[in-house]
Write an enzyme that holds these catalytic residues in place. Structure first.
Site, PDB file in Angstrom:
ATOM      1  N   LYS A 117      22.134 -27.857 -19.179  1.00  0.00           N
ATOM      2  CA  LYS A 117      23.294 -26.993 -19.391  1.00  0.00           C
ATOM      3  C   LYS A 117      23.930 -27.194 -20.753  1.00  0.00           C
ATOM      4  CE  LYS A 117      24.621 -26.124 -14.722  1.00  0.00           C
ATOM      5  NZ  LYS A 117      25.028 -24.729 -14.586  1.00  0.00           N
ATOM      6  N   ILE A 440      17.534 -27.137   4.477  1.00  0.00           N
ATOM      7  CA  ILE A 440      18.803 -26.990   3.750  1.00  0.00           C
ATOM      8  C   ILE A 440      19.489 -25.670   4.040  1.00  0.00           C
ATOM      9  CG2 ILE A 440      19.846 -27.110   1.429  1.00  0.00           C
ATOM     10  CD1 ILE A 440      18.592 -29.720   2.558  1.00  0.00           C
ATOM     11  N   GLY A 441      18.786 -24.707   4.601  1.00  0.00           N
ATOM     12  CA  GLY A 441      19.485 -23.477   4.992  1.00  0.00           C
ATOM     13  C   GLY A 441      18.656 -22.228   4.865  1.00  0.00           C
ATOM     14  N   GLU A 493      19.375 -17.593   6.658  1.00  0.00           N
ATOM     15  CA  GLU A 493      20.139 -16.918   5.591  1.00  0.00           C
ATOM     16  C   GLU A 493      19.525 -15.600   5.122  1.00  0.00           C
ATOM     17  OE1 GLU A 493      21.416 -19.635   2.436  1.00  0.00           O
ATOM     18  OE2 GLU A 493      21.623 -21.278   3.854  1.00  0.00           O
ATOM     19  N   HIS A 703      10.984 -27.041  -5.657  1.00  0.00           N
ATOM     20  CA  HIS A 703      10.942 -26.311  -6.918  1.00  0.00           C
ATOM     21  C   HIS A 703       9.515 -26.044  -7.366  1.00  0.00           C
ATOM     22  CE1 HIS A 703      14.728 -28.450  -6.499  1.00  0.00           C
ATOM     23  NE2 HIS A 703      15.255 -27.391  -7.056  1.00  0.00           N
TER      24      HIS A 703
HETATM   25  N1  GLN Z   1      22.071 -23.383   1.856  1.00  0.00           N
HETATM   26  C1  GLN Z   1      21.601 -22.967   0.572  1.00  0.00           C
HETATM   27  C2  GLN Z   1      20.121 -22.635   0.671  1.00  0.00           C
HETATM   28  O1  GLN Z   1      19.453 -23.265   1.431  1.00  0.00           O
HETATM   29  C3  GLN Z   1      21.782 -24.053  -0.471  1.00  0.00           C
HETATM   30  C4  GLN Z   1      21.294 -23.607  -1.816  1.00  0.00           C
HETATM   31  C5  GLN Z   1      21.588 -24.556  -2.956  1.00  0.00           C
HETATM   32  O2  GLN Z   1      21.755 -25.729  -2.780  1.00  0.00           O
HETATM   33  N2  GLN Z   1      21.608 -24.086  -4.156  1.00  0.00           N
HETATM   34  O3  GLN Z   1      19.623 -21.772  -0.044  1.00  0.00           O
HETATM   35 ZN    ZN Z   2      20.191 -27.211  -3.246  1.00  0.00          ZN
END
Ligand code: GLN
Ligand code: ZN
Length: 762
Positions: A117, A440-441, A493, A703
């Site tokens: 950044k 994570i979601g 999501e 990633h």
């Molecule tokens: N809950 C979000 C996802 O799983 C978290 C994204 C993030 O940490 N940038 O996409």
């Molecule tokens: Zn994340």
């Protein structure tokens, strides 16, 4: 005497993201190098003409870049790592430095430079890699070409050059460089190239350059301060050189640095740090010009022209009009291009805004009126009117929201019981195995998902059809997670485009643009929501989907919220009150959402805060105050939960080492965090720090499309278990899975679950 108007840099990407399209088409092999260069030249021409037509006198060149200006600087200085030097074609080499070069068929795999950044912005630059005995050699072609290109339009420009000390501090030493060397030690090696550049520009009859040294607003040690002094003395002593404007932005500078130099002009950011004006005037070299950055280049609000004019008039009183310039506070790189392209914005909110084109008009109006007794420009009257409606608007001042925020007390920042008591209640409620697995979601946002959303937004499918589609996706996602054997599930999501936009659309106080794109890096742009007013939650935001997903399974499904800091950080935030106050309003809205999720039977709720670290102010002395209100906002959002509701949080993208105590103070029951790329180094810090609650270090690097093996993830887990007690550990990927494909995700998660099983068995 007329005061000059200046712009420090124009957005590069194009009002319609033309640069993005041109780049991506070139990368895909669909257009030629000539076509790419023609598009870039057209953009530059358009931007130069726009600045001239707006009435800007000091017009920048070399502010344009095909990818990044720090990369351009590295190239101009000949700082090209050996692995890239081997690529002959200059444009291929340039993009290899920017994005890496992979050619599987020919066994070529050249990694890109690292990206990080730019100061406290959301713009990412490429980190130049230098050798301990780096040889620099000047290649001024891009800088000179742009000067000449503008001249062909009849325009004299002021080339923007990243200064030597900021360049070195932004760089890193190549891996394997001699220990003990710092990039700053290369100053004497790089200065001759800067001297040569100034000489070339002088030979070209360039009158002024803008030398950016933004490092001057950061915490500098004595060596760096000495380096600045030395660099300036040497460059300014050059026998033939253009006049030099030293530009700084985003914070106040230490005025001592400019005193006793031979600088011809200094630019300071008075949008962010107006209080520095007198100290800078006191320190200003004799006869030097002061460029007043009074029009904020970091935000989208109309400038309070009367207040800005008062600063300008004050400077004129002290210095005389001939030594004053009116300018944007920094490059306009960080704001969208033109408000005129916004057709759907609410007219009231719109009247409060200024994008790059409008900001140029503001700078020009301020400059034109600076020496008049009273401003005649109609923009002043319009602005007064707009600011008055903004101040009075019920949308910026909702008494109910304000009253509630004022009533927040310390008790609201604490869960009912301390973590050990909650942990017991939660263990009784959930009965999870050791090393519980979760994600994570988000799950893959496939082209199907995107197409369905686009077609619904365009009105081609009905609400009911779209809803049915999302239900099918969610159901399939729950089934897959059950089949894979994950312990704690998520709904996936699918109804969300973006984790901030989704909540912005459901909350009051946010507006959205159609074309408000801002470059994040290379061809990547973001379109931040505009947080203009008091934040309120008209109705529950996520409860329906959470309830639906939970109805499909007997395993716990986590409710999924974006945290207050992340919503704040990734929006354009109102400037008429402290960020902390705005954040508190978001936190209160989320607190209500937590309560409603709980009432709907959701037993675990995750509040994501990936951006908490990046909100950290530039100067260390401001960190503690920020972290205090940031942590409080998170606690305000989450502490209303019952003891047996398990609150999760997730963080990624950053170095967390220096804020471990604050992360612990957030007091989430479970923290999932990105660690797989740093090979668990962070975890050792957590171990040493004795992180008190539960923690899920990411064992799967999302990633990359690579599918990690069972052994790899089990190994990471076992390494984690050596530094953190096993009963505190969770097993999860290091971020959401939204950008991945289903087949890799399915295999990776299957391996992850197997790794947890094997670890349990041991
Ligand atoms: N809950 C979000 C996802 O799983 C978290 C994204 C993030 O940490 N940038 O996409
Ligand atoms: Zn994340």
């Amino acid at each position: 005497m007329r005061v000059h108007a200046a712009c420090l840099g124009h957005p590069r990407i194009g009002a319609d993201r033309e640069l993005k399209r041109a780049l991506e088409s070139f990368w895909a092999g669909k257009s030629s190098r000539e076509e790419l260069e023609a598009s870039a030249a057209a953009l530059r021409r358009r931007h130069w003409s726009a600045m001239r037509d707006a009435g800007i006198d000091a017009i920048p060149s070399n502010d344009f870049s095909l990818y990044d200006h720090v990369l351009d600087t590295a190239i101009a200085l000949g700082a090209i790592p050996a692995r890239h030097r081997a690529i002959d074609d200059p444009i291929a080499r340039y993009f290899a430095m920017a994005r890496g070069l992979q050619d599987r068929a020919n066994g070529i795999d050249v990694p890109a430079l690292e990206m990080t950044k730019w100061l406290d912005t959301n713009y990412h630059y490429l980190v130049p890699e230098l050798d301990a005995d780096q040889v620099f050699s000047l290649d001024p072609s891009k800088i000179l070409d742009e000067v000449r290109e503008a001249r062909a339009l009849g325009l004299e420009t002021r080339p923007v050059i990243l200064g030597p000390v900021s360049f070195l501090l932004a760089s890193k030493l190549a891996p394997g460089a001699r220990g003990g060397t710092r990039t700053l030690d290369l100053l004497d090696r790089v200065l001759p190239s800067y001297e040569a550049l100034l000489a070339r520009l002088a030979a070209e009859n360039v009158a002024w350059v803008q030398l950016d040294e933004p490092c001057l607003v950061t915490d500098l040690d004595d060596d760096a301060i000495a380096a600045i002094g030395r660099a300036l003395d040497r460059l300014l002593a050059s026998p033939a050189r253009p006049r030099v404007l030293l530009a700084t932005y985003f914070r106040a500078i230490d005025p001592d640095v400019i005193a006793r130099t031979r600088l011809d002009a200094v630019h300071v950011d008075l949008a962010r740090a107006p209080q520095q004006l007198d100290a800078v005037i006191d320190a200003l070299p004799r006869e030097a010009t002061l460029s007043l950055g009074v029009v904020d280049g970091r935000n989208v609000w109309r400038t309070d022209l009367d207040a800005a004019r008062a600063l300008v008039r004050h400077a004129i009183d002290r210095l005389g009009a001939s030594r004053v310039q009116v300018a944007t506070s920094c490059s306009l790189l960080h704001v969208p291009v033109d408000l005129a392209s916004e057709r759907a914005l609410d007219p009231e909110v719109r009247s409060w805004l200024a994008f790059a084109a409008q900001k140029l008009a503001e700078v020009a109006a301020l400059a034109r009126s600076a020496t008049l007794e009273s401003p005649v420009d109609p923009l002043f009257a319009q602005t007064r009117e707009a600011l008055a409606t903004r101040r009075r608007s019920a949308r910026t001042h909702d008494p109910a929201v304000r009253e509630r925020a004022a009533r927040v007390d310390d008790a609201m920042l604490h869960r009912a019981s301390p973590y050990p008591v909650r942990a017991k209640a939660q263990r009784a409620r959930f009965d999870l195995p050791r090393f519980p697995t979760t994600t994570i979601g988000s799950f893959p946002q496939t082209s199907d998902v995107r197409a369905a959303r686009a077609s619904w937004r365009a009105g081609r499918t009905t609400d009911a059809e779209y809803r049915a589609f999302l239900e099918r996706e969610t159901r399939a996602c729950i089934e897959r997670q059950e089949r894979i054997g994950i312990d704690v599930l998520v709904h996936g999501e699918f109804e969300r485009t973006d984790m901030v936009e989704h909540f912005g659309e459901l909350l009051e106080g946010f507006a959205f643009t159609e074309h408000g794109w801002v470059q994040s890096y290379g061809s990547r742009c973001v379109k931040p929501p505009i947080l203009f007013g008091d934040v309120a939650r008209p109705e529950p935001m996520t409860v329906d989907w959470a309830r639906f997903a939970q109805s499909l399974t007997s395993r716990p499904v986590k409710g999924m919220l974006t945290g207050p800091l992340t919503i704040l950080q990734w929006s354009f935030v109102r400037d008429d009150q402290p960020r902390a106050d705005t954040c508190k309003q978001i936190a209160l809205a989320l607190r209500d959402e937590v309560r409603d999720l709980e009432a709907a039977g959701i037993a675990m709720i995750q509040v994501d805060e990936p951006a908490i670290r990046e909100g950290l102010p530039l100067r260390a002395r401001d960190h503690a105050a920020y972290l205090r209100w940031a942590v409080d906002a998170f606690r305000l959002a989450t502490s209303g939960a019952r003891d047996d509701t398990q609150m999760h949080t997730h963080m990624c993208y950053s170095e967390f080492r220096d804020i471990l105590a604050e992360i612990a103070a957030m007091d989430a029951d479970v923290l999932s965090i990105e660690t797989s790329r740093s090979h668990m180094e962070l975890l050792e810090d957590f171990g040493r720090f004795r992180y008190p609650n539960e923690i899920g270090p990411g064992v799967y690097d999302i990633h990359s499309p690579r599918v990690p093996s069972v052994a790899e993830m089990r190994d990471l887990l076992e390494r984690a278990a050596r530094v953190i007690p096993a009963e505190q550990l969770w097993v999860n990927p290091d971020c959401g899975l939204k950008t991945r494909g289903w087949s890799e995700v399915e295999r990776a998660l299957t391996n992850m679950v197997e790794a947890a099983r094997e670890a349990r068995a041991r």
